[in-house]
Design an enzyme around this catalytic site. Structure first.
Site, PDB file in Angstrom:
ATOM      1  N   HIS A 175       0.960  -1.082  -0.126  1.00 21.80           N
ATOM      2  CA  HIS A 175      -0.112   0.018  -0.004  1.00 21.80           C
ATOM      3  C   HIS A 175       0.923   1.267  -0.166  1.00 21.80           C
ATOM      4  O   HIS A 175       1.927   1.168   0.507  1.00 21.80           O
ATOM      5  CB  HIS A 175      -0.866   0.029   1.135  1.00 21.80           C
ATOM      6  N   ASN A 197       0.577   5.815  -0.250  1.00 20.03           N
ATOM      7  CA  ASN A 197      -0.330   7.121  -0.509  1.00 20.03           C
ATOM      8  C   ASN A 197       0.653   8.181  -0.526  1.00 20.03           C
ATOM      9  O   ASN A 197       1.421   8.403   0.509  1.00 20.03           O
ATOM     10  CB  ASN A 197      -1.504   6.929   0.551  1.00 20.03           C
ATOM     11  N   GLY A 238     -16.615  10.714  -1.530  1.00 17.98           N
ATOM     12  CA  GLY A 238     -15.701  10.237  -2.778  1.00 17.98           C
ATOM     13  C   GLY A 238     -16.689   9.163  -3.454  1.00 17.98           C
ATOM     14  O   GLY A 238     -17.572   8.738  -3.094  1.00 17.98           O
ATOM     15  N   ARG A 239     -15.765   8.862  -4.534  1.00 18.75           N
ATOM     16  CA  ARG A 239     -16.302   7.578  -5.262  1.00 18.75           C
ATOM     17  C   ARG A 239     -16.369   6.292  -4.590  1.00 18.75           C
ATOM     18  O   ARG A 239     -15.095   5.772  -4.323  1.00 18.75           O
ATOM     19  CB  ARG A 239     -15.656   7.504  -6.690  1.00 18.75           C
ATOM     20  N   ILE A 240     -17.168   5.513  -4.186  1.00 22.22           N
ATOM     21  CA  ILE A 240     -17.205   4.750  -3.379  1.00 22.22           C
ATOM     22  C   ILE A 240     -16.224   3.373  -4.159  1.00 22.22           C
ATOM     23  O   ILE A 240     -15.741   2.725  -3.524  1.00 22.22           O
ATOM     24  CB  ILE A 240     -18.666   3.927  -3.223  1.00 22.22           C
ATOM     25  N   GLU A 241     -16.368   3.048  -5.393  1.00 25.03           N
ATOM     26  CA  GLU A 241     -15.778   2.198  -6.049  1.00 25.03           C
ATOM     27  C   GLU A 241     -14.116   2.350  -6.069  1.00 25.03           C
ATOM     28  O   GLU A 241     -13.429   1.609  -5.943  1.00 25.03           O
ATOM     29  CB  GLU A 241     -16.002   2.150  -7.651  1.00 25.03           C
ATOM     30  N   SER A 242     -13.918   3.744  -6.014  1.00 27.28           N
ATOM     31  CA  SER A 242     -12.347   3.981  -5.807  1.00 27.28           C
ATOM     32  C   SER A 242     -11.897   3.837  -4.534  1.00 27.28           C
ATOM     33  O   SER A 242     -10.824   3.341  -4.198  1.00 27.28           O
ATOM     34  CB  SER A 242     -12.124   5.439  -6.291  1.00 27.28           C
TER      35      SER A 242
END
Length: 300
Positions: free
Chosen positions: A102, A104, A259-263
């Site tokens: 991971h 970020n 935010g965009r849930i899928e992302s």
């Protein structure tokens, strides 16, 4: 600064996706461009069912607008406008001998009523989550992190390594999510570190990611494994899911800012197991991993 950093993460997304596609050799990233109704949007890229990677996402976003009420409480501020951009990635390999990773890197600004920046900071990091412990992999990952940090401040690696160990701690399980790496947040301007200096540091870490991870993938992706080892991987993935849904601030921020849930949930692996009161066999490789996760290790 926000334009400069957003340009950087766009380029970094391209570099990382290419590096991962090249080592996978089969699958390609699918791309979705999305818009956030309140302002901004992002570019989601997901790889699935590859020769090496079962599922992974490398996402960038830049969102702005009124700071949601939940985030006002988190930052202890009143109504304010904000801008946030970042790159977030999670890669789940097929082979249990190959670790999940991971990373970020992000930048945040807050504004007054006249549009002036009243607060800004960088954050980010990268960490490794193995299912079977190869100590040389953990050492390589941490050494790459330390090398990037040492170019800017010799105190950064021990400080941000400890913050990583503290942050990626599954408190309800009393164990680490993985073997750590770096975690830093609220990196603001000081007398010794201007925002430009923080930009140089964060991008140094971002640029080190492929060097930290791909050599490990190359060594482990073709190792043989059993059905039982695959089951162990899926049990440990369950702990990964628990952390992301219970403790992860990035997941919370995405959900609280519409935010965009899928992302946001692309970090979740496709195959996971939860076994009641599961314990590994005594003196097994599985138990060896658990023992390491119970107390942070100084890998260097």
């Amino acid at each position: 600064m926000k334009d400069k950093f957003y340009q950087y993460i766009q380029n970094l997304q391209d570099q990382i996706c290419k590096g991962l596609e090249d080592i996978d050799g089969k699958a390609k990233f699918r791309e979705d461009i999305w818009d956030r109704p309140e302002g901004g949007g992002g570019r989601t890229r997901v790889i699935e069912n590859g020769a090496v990677f079962e599922k992974g996402g490398v996402n960038i976003s830049a969102v702005h607008g009124k700071l949601p009420e939940a985030m006002q409480k988190m930052f202890n501020v009143g109504e304010a406008d904000f801008f946030a951009c970042g790159l977030s990635l999670v890669i789940h390999p097929k082979n249990p001998m190959t670790p999940t990773v991971h990373a970020n890197w992000r930048y945040f600004e807050m504004y007054d009523d006249n549009g002036n920046v009243i607060n800004s900071w960088f954050g980010g990091g990268q960490d490794l989550t193995p299912y079977y412990l190869f100590e040389e992999d953990a050492i390589h990952f941490h050494q790459t992190c330390k090398t990037a940090c040492d170019k800017h401040n010799p105190d950064f690696y021990p400080k941000y390594k400890k913050q990583c160990d503290d942050y990626f701690w599954n408190a309800h399980r009393n164990e680490a999510r993985g073997v750590g790496g770096l975690f830093f947040d609220y990196c603001k301007e000081t007398e010794t570190m201007k925002m430009e200096d923080w930009f140089n540091f964060v991008t140094e870490v971002g640029n080190s990611f492929l060097e930290a991870y791909l050599p490990i993938v190359a060594k482990r992706k073709d190792l043989p494994f059993t059905t039982e080892q695959r089951t162990w991987q899926e049990i440990r993935r369950g702990r990964y899911v628990e952390f992301n849904l219970v403790h992860d601030k990035g997941t919370l921020f995405g959900l609280k800012t519409n935010g965009r849930i899928e992302s946001i949930l692309m970090s979740l692996p496709p195959h996971v197991q939860w076994h009641y009161d599961h314990h590994p066999v005594a003196e097994s490789e599985e138990e060896k991993l658990i023992q390491v996760l119970e107390k942070p290790v100084d890998w260097i």
